[in-house]
Design a protein around this motif. Structure first.
Motif, PDB file in Angstrom:
ATOM      1  N   ALA A   1       0.887   4.069  -2.947  1.00 45.18           N
ATOM      2  CA  ALA A   1       0.640   5.493  -2.673  1.00 45.18           C
ATOM      3  C   ALA A   1       1.813   6.331  -3.166  1.00 45.18           C
ATOM      4  O   ALA A   1       1.617   7.389  -3.774  1.00 45.18           O
ATOM      5  CB  ALA A   1       0.398   5.703  -1.177  1.00 45.18           C
ATOM      6  N   ASP A   2       3.041   5.848  -2.939  1.00 44.14           N
ATOM      7  CA  ASP A   2       4.220   6.592  -3.380  1.00 44.14           C
ATOM      8  C   ASP A   2       4.313   6.659  -4.903  1.00 44.14           C
ATOM      9  O   ASP A   2       4.865   7.607  -5.463  1.00 44.14           O
ATOM     10  CB  ASP A   2       5.507   5.937  -2.833  1.00 44.14           C
ATOM     11  CG  ASP A   2       5.619   6.079  -1.311  1.00 44.14           C
ATOM     12  OD1 ASP A   2       4.891   6.925  -0.744  1.00 44.14           O
ATOM     13  OD2 ASP A   2       6.415   5.340  -0.711  1.00 44.14           O
TER      14      ASP A   2
ATOM     15  N   GLU B   1      -3.874   8.638   3.666  1.00 47.24           N
ATOM     16  CA  GLU B   1      -3.098   9.852   3.983  1.00 47.24           C
ATOM     17  C   GLU B   1      -2.560  10.547   2.741  1.00 47.24           C
ATOM     18  O   GLU B   1      -2.448  11.768   2.716  1.00 47.24           O
ATOM     19  CB  GLU B   1      -1.935   9.482   4.910  1.00 47.24           C
ATOM     20  CG  GLU B   1      -2.429   9.116   6.301  1.00 47.24           C
ATOM     21  CD  GLU B   1      -1.320   8.638   7.221  1.00 47.24           C
ATOM     22  OE1 GLU B   1      -0.193   8.415   6.732  1.00 47.24           O
ATOM     23  OE2 GLU B   1      -1.602   8.471   8.424  1.00 47.24           O
ATOM     24  N   GLN B   2      -2.232   9.780   1.705  1.00 43.12           N
ATOM     25  CA  GLN B   2      -1.601  10.382   0.529  1.00 43.12           C
ATOM     26  C   GLN B   2      -2.588  10.607  -0.626  1.00 43.12           C
ATOM     27  O   GLN B   2      -2.185  11.012  -1.715  1.00 43.12           O
ATOM     28  CB  GLN B   2      -0.411   9.516   0.080  1.00 43.12           C
ATOM     29  CG  GLN B   2       0.752   9.609   1.077  1.00 43.12           C
ATOM     30  CD  GLN B   2       1.870   8.616   0.821  1.00 43.12           C
ATOM     31  OE1 GLN B   2       2.233   7.836   1.702  1.00 43.12           O
ATOM     32  NE2 GLN B   2       2.420   8.620  -0.375  1.00 43.12           N
TER      33      GLN B   2
ATOM     34  N   THR C   1      -3.428   2.578   5.349  1.00 42.65           N
ATOM     35  CA  THR C   1      -3.327   3.986   5.769  1.00 42.65           C
ATOM     36  C   THR C   1      -2.673   4.908   4.736  1.00 42.65           C
ATOM     37  O   THR C   1      -3.157   6.026   4.528  1.00 42.65           O
ATOM     38  CB  THR C   1      -2.540   4.062   7.098  1.00 42.65           C
ATOM     39  OG1 THR C   1      -3.022   3.011   7.943  1.00 42.65           O
ATOM     40  CG2 THR C   1      -2.732   5.386   7.787  1.00 42.65           C
ATOM     41  N   PRO C   2      -1.587   4.481   4.061  1.00 42.56           N
ATOM     42  CA  PRO C   2      -0.964   5.418   3.103  1.00 42.56           C
ATOM     43  C   PRO C   2      -1.919   5.845   1.985  1.00 42.56           C
ATOM     44  O   PRO C   2      -1.806   6.958   1.477  1.00 42.56           O
ATOM     45  CB  PRO C   2       0.211   4.611   2.524  1.00 42.56           C
ATOM     46  CG  PRO C   2       0.464   3.523   3.511  1.00 42.56           C
ATOM     47  CD  PRO C   2      -0.837   3.219   4.162  1.00 42.56           C
TER      48      PRO C   2
ATOM     49  N   TRP D   1       0.842  -1.207   0.000  1.00 42.95           N
ATOM     50  CA  TRP D   1       0.000   0.000   0.000  1.00 42.95           C
ATOM     51  C   TRP D   1       0.873   1.251   0.000  1.00 42.95           C
ATOM     52  O   TRP D   1       0.579   2.224  -0.687  1.00 42.95           O
ATOM     53  CB  TRP D   1      -0.945   0.011   1.210  1.00 42.95           C
ATOM     54  CG  TRP D   1      -1.774  -1.219   1.400  1.00 42.95           C
ATOM     55  CD1 TRP D   1      -1.947  -1.917   2.567  1.00 42.95           C
ATOM     56  CD2 TRP D   1      -2.565  -1.913   0.420  1.00 42.95           C
ATOM     57  NE1 TRP D   1      -2.774  -2.988   2.371  1.00 42.95           N
ATOM     58  CE2 TRP D   1      -3.172  -3.003   1.071  1.00 42.95           C
ATOM     59  CE3 TRP D   1      -2.814  -1.718  -0.932  1.00 42.95           C
ATOM     60  CZ2 TRP D   1      -4.012  -3.906   0.406  1.00 42.95           C
ATOM     61  CZ3 TRP D   1      -3.646  -2.613  -1.597  1.00 42.95           C
ATOM     62  CH2 TRP D   1      -4.227  -3.678  -0.934  1.00 42.95           C
ATOM     63  N   GLN D   2       1.954   1.201   0.800  1.00 34.77           N
ATOM     64  CA  GLN D   2       2.844   2.365   0.842  1.00 34.77           C
ATOM     65  C   GLN D   2       3.460   2.624  -0.537  1.00 34.77           C
ATOM     66  O   GLN D   2       3.487   3.758  -1.029  1.00 34.77           O
ATOM     67  CB  GLN D   2       3.956   2.134   1.883  1.00 34.77           C
ATOM     68  CG  GLN D   2       4.885   3.320   2.064  1.00 34.77           C
ATOM     69  CD  GLN D   2       4.149   4.563   2.573  1.00 34.77           C
ATOM     70  OE1 GLN D   2       3.584   4.542   3.666  1.00 34.77           O
ATOM     71  NE2 GLN D   2       4.139   5.632   1.782  1.00 34.77           N
TER      72      GLN D   2
END
Ligand SMILES: Nc1ncnc2c1ncn2[C@@H]1O[C@H](COP(=O)(O)OP(=O)(O)OP(=O)(O)O)[C@@H](O)[C@H]1O
Ligand SMILES: [Mg+2]
Length: 256
Positions: A113-114, A144-145, A140-141, A109-110
């Motif tokens: 998002a990145d 948040e992103q 969550t990312p 997920w991180q």
């Protein structure tokens, strides 16, 4: 534009159906853009079944990305997705079939998002189906992103109450212009105008109830004029234009 994350606060108001409908109409509303619908619903109730029939292996999608250990470039991400049309302008990255698969997916997920800005630079907007907020393995990312977080709700008292609370909490943590809402009209007692006032949003696009088109999306049977002209798809076009405007407003606000 790049990362739009759709979620719900309670129940099953139609997040998956709405994400798929938006993905389908996206190139019609934004002719120069491709889109990738990502199933990030860690409860496992997302997009997989119909798209498995459409030829996606059960171990594909986000699970294949997790197995690759490195999410990689925008094009590598798109390679793990299935193209829904011959022109390859609409893609779906399928998700989990069970919540037990969610635990090790945090880094995926991180990375997704990145990667959203570089996907955006490669003309690909990302539409995430996050499912219901509050899961213990929540991605969550992707909250948040997100450029715009979109709370999908129905018009029952339970749905509106939960959405109002969720929107308030999200505004507290993310800032007002990054949170939008879409109403799936389900015959509940409140009008879109009343609900928009409760949510403190200027516009609340309404997604029509349209069982036939909703089923066609779930089964990946998205062909034919009847589908393209269905009430659900027409409503999705308006919603897609609205989401584009939320990002335009955000960028203008950031520049001024
Ligand atoms: N606009 C719509 N018109 C008619 N039926 C719809 C519409 N949107 C969703 N549905 C139906 O409602 C049910 C739930 O929809 P969906 O799976 O999209 O909800 P969800 O919010 O993603 O739920 P979950 O949290 O379980 O993933 C499905 O049977 C779907 O076909
Ligand atoms: Mg869903």
């Amino acid at each position: 534009m790049s990362l739009f994350t759709l979620c719900s606060a309670t129940g099953a108001p139609g997040v998956t159906t709405t994400a798929l409908a938006l993905g389908w109409v996206w190139p019609l509303v934004h002719p120069d853009r491709r889109n990738l619908v990502v199933d990030a619903d860690v409860s496992g109730s997302g997009i997989l079944p119909g798209y498995t029939q459409a030829g996606v292996p059960a171990g594909g999608g986000v699970l294949a990305l997790a197995a690759a250990r490195r999410v990689g470039t925008a094009e590598e991400i798109v390679e793990h997705a299935v193209a829904l049309d011959p022109d390859a302008r609409r893609f779906v990255l399928t998700g989990l079939s069970a919540t037990a698969q969610a635990r090790p997916l945090g880094p995926v997920w991180q990375s997704l998002a990145d990667a959203a800005p570089s996907l955006g630079a490669a003309s690909t907007d990302v539409l995430v189906d996050l499912g219901r907020l509050g899961h213990r393995y929540e991605p969550t990312p992707l909250i948040e992103q997100a450029d715009t977080l979109v709370v999908v709700l129905g018009s029952t008292l339970a749905s509106v109450t939960a959405a109002v609370e969720a929107v308030r909490a999200l505004r507290g943590s993310r800032g007002p212009s990054q949170t939008a809402a879409l109403l799936v009209s389900d015959g509940g007692p409140y009008s879109a105008r009343e609900i928009a006032a409760e949510l403190e949003v200027d516009r609340l696009p309404v997604i029509e109830t349209d069982r036939w088109a909703a089923r066609a999306l779930a089964e990946a049977a998205t062909t034919g004029w009847r589908f393209d002209r269905s009430p659900l798809l027409r409503a999705a076009r308006e919603a897609a234009a609205h989401l584009r405007d939320t990002v335009a407003t955000l960028r203008t606000g950031a520049l001024s």
